[in-house]
Design a protein around this motif. Structure first.
Motif: not given
Length: 305
Positions: A109, A156, A158, A165
């Motif tokens: 992330s 993903y 975000y 996400k």
């Protein structure tokens, strides 16, 4: 004097209250327009690359691309990140970049300032039903250990505002590493030098290229020689050099026969070390007396199980 001072004090309080009310109004409007859950509809959710049987440390590359439509407002922009597993074990095994820019997609992330829903604008506002493309290149090399391998890359999207996400798509790479029957002991590039030559030297001047193969068992290999310079018509194994009037003749040392360019020759390899030898001899073209430096290049292809 007291009245004037008190008047200024009250006036400042009124300004502060006014600013506070305006700020609350803007915050409330944003809270009502943004959705804390990122929701997208993406066209291509999966790419599968099946390499079947491959040698160790073989390069591979594949692509995941498509278009996403927003089902929620993305008020402060969005960016991409990715995760990877091999046989469900997390780690970084392949390289994931944006195809258009080459910008790496951050792992897990980690916040990105370049890989964004709007290219290189991670703070771009997106309304409901807006669309944006995505295009990623995934590249790597196969494992060195024999056996089946399965790599999964998940990309993903975000939302910067709420850090929620959405799975844009996955890339699955599957292959089985097999140990080849033979491996080459020689360097991948060989250079042969003839030094200074006169016309009297050509008949006896020959350089031999030796290619060493180590095989784990008896096997057959196919060997093909491909000249970089043009082949001379009607003269098997003879090709031009970079010096006008001078050619190069290639022969198989074990049989003293001329090489037939671009045509495989089969060799029986035994378990252990084997040697393939090629002879190269410069020769003058009829009626020519060239002077100067020359070179001649070839590619030797060896195909084995």
């Amino acid at each position: 004097m007291r009245d004037l001072t008190m008047g200024k004090f009250i006036w400042l309080i009124k300004i502060r209250r006014c600013l506070f009310i305006v700020f609350c109004s803007v915050a409330s409007q944003y809270a009502m327009s943004a959705d804390p859950i990122l929701d997208l509809t993406c066209s291509n959710r999966q790419t599968v690359l099946s390499l079947k049987e491959v040698g160790p440390l073989s390069p591979f590359q594949t692509r995941l691309s498509g278009t996403c439509k927003t089902n929620s407002i993305i008020a402060l922009g969005g960016y991409y990140a990715q995760t990877q597993t091999v046989k469900s074990i997390p780690g970084q095994y392949v390289t994931v970049v944006a195809a258009a820019t080459g910008d790496p997609v951050p792992y897990e992330s980690a916040l990105s300032a370049t890989n964004c829903f709007e290219p290189r604008n991670c703070e771009g506002y997106l309304d409901v039903d807006d669309t944006f493309p995505y295009d990623f290149m995934i590249s790597g090399i196969t494992m060195s250990t024999p056996g089946f391998q399965h790599i999964e890359v998940s990309i993903y999207g975000y939302d910067r505002a709420f850090s929620t996400k959405f799975l844009v798509g996955t890339v699955l790479v599957a292959y089985t590493v097999v140990q080849p029957a033979c491996s080459m002991n020689s360097a991948s590039h060989l250079s042969l030098g003839f030094g200074a030559l006169t016309s009297n030297d050509f008949a006896s001047s020959q350089q031999v290229a030796e290619i060493s193969l180590n095989c784990t068992a008896d096997t057959q290999v196919n060997v093909t020689l491909v000249p970089t310079q043009s082949a001379v018509n009607g003269s098997p194994g003879v090709s031009a050099t970079t010096l006008d009037g001078l050619s190069m003749a290639a022969t198989w040392v074990d049989s003293s026969s001329a090489v037939v360019f671009n045509t495989p020759r089969s060799f029986a390899m035994s378990a252990g070390t084997n040697l393939i030898q090629l002879g190269f001899r410069p020769q003058l073209n009829a009626g020519s007396s060239p002077v100067g430096e020359f070179s001649s290049q070839y590619t030797l292809n060896i195909v084995y199980p």
